[in-house]
Design an enzyme around this catalytic site. Structure first.
Site, PDB file in Angstrom:
ATOM      1  N   LEU A 385       0.853  -1.191   0.000  1.00  0.00           N
ATOM      2  CA  LEU A 385       0.000   0.000   0.000  1.00  0.00           C
ATOM      3  C   LEU A 385       0.887   1.238   0.000  1.00  0.00           C
ATOM      4  O   LEU A 385       1.788   1.350   0.830  1.00  0.00           O
ATOM      5  CB  LEU A 385      -0.904   0.012   1.244  1.00  0.00           C
ATOM      6  N   PHE A 386       0.655   2.161  -0.931  1.00  0.00           N
ATOM      7  CA  PHE A 386       1.437   3.391  -1.019  1.00  0.00           C
ATOM      8  C   PHE A 386       0.659   4.545  -0.405  1.00  0.00           C
ATOM      9  O   PHE A 386      -0.471   4.814  -0.810  1.00  0.00           O
ATOM     10  CB  PHE A 386       1.767   3.713  -2.479  1.00  0.00           C
ATOM     11  N   ASP A 387       1.274   5.200   0.589  1.00  0.00           N
ATOM     12  CA  ASP A 387       0.679   6.396   1.176  1.00  0.00           C
ATOM     13  C   ASP A 387       1.403   7.583   0.562  1.00  0.00           C
ATOM     14  O   ASP A 387       2.487   7.946   0.994  1.00  0.00           O
ATOM     15  CB  ASP A 387       0.842   6.366   2.700  1.00  0.00           C
ATOM     16  N   LYS A 388       0.818   8.177  -0.472  1.00  0.00           N
ATOM     17  CA  LYS A 388       1.537   9.184  -1.250  1.00  0.00           C
ATOM     18  C   LYS A 388       0.617  10.344  -1.583  1.00  0.00           C
ATOM     19  O   LYS A 388      -0.500  10.142  -2.055  1.00  0.00           O
ATOM     20  CB  LYS A 388       2.057   8.529  -2.532  1.00  0.00           C
TER      21      LYS A 388
END
Length: 428
Positions: A385-388
């Site tokens: 999961l990318f938190d961007k």
């Protein structure tokens, strides 16, 4: 960090270059972290030197090991070939073997002493015990004081060479991952322009103090964390956020050490220096990651400690049993043999190889590992999961389409490129 690691730190502080190399290298990483914002990676400049010393020591010992093994009577008997009858032949292995023990064995012996002092037996004590027993027994056999079966010159030589190879491999991998710290340190400028009265004075970033006002020229890097007091600029903060798009910073906004003023100049009041800056915090995380021991290393440390006590117990039992049987000579031979073969050749080489492969692959891929235990657990990951903020980018802006209101698209691109040729702006 285990007691074994602390023993390695003490030996590194004493100027020794051997050890379970990965742990010995940690002391230098700590120094790099303490160096904080010294540009150019001064804190770990000696890291490559240690790798070079390990490399040279390994190759020298390997060259010496060839005649030691080849002219060892026990090795010749093992493979079934005859040695020349000349008297000098019998002294090749003892003389060169002694050089290998004193020179190539020093890292292990000093490590063994530290482990004894800290009462934490481990890999170094096992290696030190094996090469010392092999050295003394081999001299006894060469001088005719002990049974000829106790001639272990070839085993002594191979043991030292194999262990040095393992340590060199691990040191090399850690030196390569140190490039992450080098890159962080290189984000700071070599000089800063401090405002003093009506003029500016060029100083080193390390000489700045909280409250100083510095001038950041277009295209220049911020030397320390601060607050903009005059001017506005589009700041490239990708080194902190990973976002390639610039962010506008003006009066009262915070700027971070290492970020770049892309299009215009600023005056910045310093609010944090040294270890209080964001960049120093990142360096600390990198240092802690490189200092962390993986589960494999911890298992190896525990296994080495258990093996040490197991080897001593087995040696004592061997001595008692063979003495009770009525063969004291065989008791000596087998007791010494147990102590020599108890040294874990594979354990000394396997763990450095594992660490080397993992750290090198991560470094090549630009992955910053905060904890090696986390790296080991990544093998079970099946979802990321990318938190961007915004979108995931390559970090390099590119022109993907041109839509002129009127005229030729290629001509418009040529005119835009000509206008932006000398610009420092990342989108130029």
């Amino acid at each position: 960090m285990s007691q074994h690691d602390h023993a390695m730190h003490e030996r590194a502080d004493a100027g020794q270059h051997g050890s379970h190399a990965g742990h010995a290298a940690h002391e230098m990483h700590e120094h790099a972290g303490q160096a904080g914002h010294q540009h150019g990676g001064h804190g770990h400049g000696g890291h490559g030197d240690h790798v070079g010393q390990f490399r040279r020591l390994f190759w020298i010992m390997l060259i010496l090991a060839v005649p030691v093994v080849a002219f060892s009577g026990a090795f010749a008997m093992l493979l079934g070939y005859q040695l020349p009858d000349a008297t000098w032949v019998a002294w090749i292995s003892p003389v060169l073997g002694t050089v290998m023990y004193v020179w190539g064995g020093t890292p292990f012996l000093t490590g063994a002493v530290q482990e004894l002092r800290s009462r934490a037996p481990g890999m170094m004590l096992l290696i030190g015990l094996a090469i010392t027993v092999a050295f003394l027994a081999s001299w006894g056999a060469s001088l005719g004081l002990l049974h000829h079966e106790l001639e272990f010159w070839w085993e002594l030589a191979l043991l030292i060479v194999i262990m040095l190879l393992g340590h060199w491999i691990e040191m090399r991998s850690l030196a390569q991952t140190t490039s992450a710290l080098d890159s962080l340190a290189a984000l700071l400028p070599d000089e800063a322009e401090r405002v003093e009265g009506g003029t500016t004075v060029t100083v080193a970033p390390a000489d700045l103090r909280v409250g100083d006002v510095v001038v950041i020229r277009p295209g220049g890097r911020v030397p320390a964390d601060g607050r903009v007091v005059q001017g506005s600029a589009s700041m490239d903060e990708s080194m902190i956020t990973g976002e390639s798009r610039t962010v506008r910073r003006a009066d009262g906004d915070q700027v971070v050490a290492g970020t770049v003023a892309t299009d215009s100049g600023l005056r910045v009041e310093i609010t944090a220096i040294g270890e209080d800056t964001a960049l120093a915090g990142i360096q600390k995380l990198v240092t802690e990651a490189q200092n962390s021991t993986s589960r494999a290393q911890r298992i190896a440390d525990r296994a080495a400690a258990l093996l040490f006590w197991f080897a001593l117990t087995a040696a004592v039992i061997t001595a008692i049993v063979w003495t009770l049987v009525g063969l004291p000579d065989q008791a000596v031979v087998r007791t010494i043999t147990v102590l020599v073969i108890a040294c874990p050749h594979a354990l000394g080489l396997a763990i450095p190889l594992v660490v080397s492969i993992a750290t090198e692959r991560a470094a090549r891929s630009g992955v910053l590992i905060k904890d090696r235990l986390a790296l080991e657990s990544m093998r079970t990951v099946d979802t990321v999961l990318f938190d961007k903020t915004g979108t995931l980018t390559k970090g390099t802006p590119a022109v993907t389409g041109i839509h002129p209101v009127d005229g030729d698209a290629e001509k418009l691109l040529a005119l835009a490129a000509a206008a932006e040729t000398d610009s420092e702006h990342p989108l130029a």
